[in-house]
Design an enzyme around this catalytic site. Sequence first.
Site, PDB file in Angstrom:
ATOM      1  N   SER A 104      40.234  42.197  34.208  1.00 18.84           N
ATOM      2  CA  SER A 104      41.253  41.755  33.257  1.00 18.84           C
ATOM      3  C   SER A 104      42.440  42.734  33.284  1.00 18.84           C
ATOM      4  O   SER A 104      42.991  43.006  34.347  1.00 18.84           O
ATOM      5  CB  SER A 104      40.645  41.618  31.857  1.00 18.84           C
ATOM      6  OG  SER A 104      41.545  41.018  30.958  1.00 18.84           O
ATOM      7  N   GLU A 136      41.797  35.534  39.552  1.00 20.17           N
ATOM      8  CA  GLU A 136      41.187  34.839  38.417  1.00 20.17           C
ATOM      9  C   GLU A 136      42.066  35.054  37.199  1.00 20.17           C
ATOM     10  O   GLU A 136      42.923  35.929  37.185  1.00 20.17           O
ATOM     11  CB  GLU A 136      39.756  35.335  38.187  1.00 20.17           C
ATOM     12  CG  GLU A 136      39.635  36.797  37.812  1.00 20.17           C
ATOM     13  CD  GLU A 136      39.748  37.053  36.316  1.00 20.17           C
ATOM     14  OE1 GLU A 136      39.306  36.208  35.514  1.00 20.17           O
ATOM     15  OE2 GLU A 136      40.283  38.107  35.938  1.00 20.17           O
ATOM     16  N   HIS A 163      36.858  36.885  34.167  1.00 17.15           N
ATOM     17  CA  HIS A 163      36.626  36.189  32.911  1.00 17.15           C
ATOM     18  C   HIS A 163      35.621  35.052  33.113  1.00 17.15           C
ATOM     19  O   HIS A 163      35.645  34.361  34.119  1.00 17.15           O
ATOM     20  CB  HIS A 163      37.932  35.625  32.365  1.00 17.15           C
ATOM     21  CG  HIS A 163      38.930  36.676  31.993  1.00 17.15           C
ATOM     22  ND1 HIS A 163      39.953  37.047  32.842  1.00 17.15           N
ATOM     23  CD2 HIS A 163      39.049  37.440  30.878  1.00 17.15           C
ATOM     24  CE1 HIS A 163      40.678  37.995  32.248  1.00 17.15           C
ATOM     25  NE2 HIS A 163      40.156  38.250  31.059  1.00 17.15           N
TER      26      HIS A 163
END
Length: 306
Positions: free
Chosen positions: A112, A209, A278
């Site tokens: 992230s 992602e 995620h």
Amino acid sequence: MKPLRKPPALKKGDLIGVVAPAGVVKAEDLGNGVRRLEEMGFRVALGRSLYQSARYLAGRDEERAADLAEMFANPEVKAVVAARGGYGTSRVIPLLDAKALARSPKIFVGSSDLTLLLHFLRSACHLVTFHGPMVSPNFGKYSSPTTNGEFVRILGATTPPGPIDVTGVKVLKGGSGEGILTGGCLSLVCQTIGTPYEIQTEDAILFLEDINEPPYRIDRMLTYLKQVGKFEGVRAVVFGLMPDCHPSPQELYTLEDVIRDVLADLPCPILYDFPSGHGGTNVTLPFGVRAAVEGATLSILEAPVS
């Protein structure tokens, strides 16, 4: 670029340091994650400012940077794992002493918002880094056998780990490719552009992602990366699970359609729904080592640790 250094392997009984370079940490999720790591056979040390908060950040920038530096400097700590993502890593990076961090090469794991730190450690410290589970969300709130097992396997792999055994991966474009594995959260990959730690994608297996980005934003970010040349020389593209990035049921298209459209002219394989980042499962991926895509399988061809 200088050859990357591989940190020492992580073994059962080793000490893992937990830091929060980005967002505020929830005590319950963190506590659950720490207990999970201990059940997996590791000891855990917490950063001094882990439970601090400053607006939406886990303490002041200086406190978060000091925690990270202290964990790298501590010879007993064999791996550093982020508590969670959120926002704030970009504010910490200018406060870090790259030379000091490089003197103590060790495993760093995050995803992230920590995508930025993965690329900083690779470019400024010349370290292999690890895109993977974080303590609060992935060991605490959404722990899974695959997340846990691949964390142990990849971080202990002094020989090439080979194929990553996961199910549900889709082939959007067939073929095979081999290159250096890199990438991260798409929106943060875009944020590296123009920084000293800008992502390098030549001869890459590019993993991307994200979460909670509507399809038009995914289109915009992929188009941006394409126009700045980041898909030139890419050997394969692997997309993660992309939760909450899909069109509403009323729409007559899918996110897969968007990706196929934007990347239609890429002469390389494209995979989709690989479980890292995620989502419920967050498989550990070593960035900076050789990997390959064949069919629906991603394989790690090189030992990521020493």
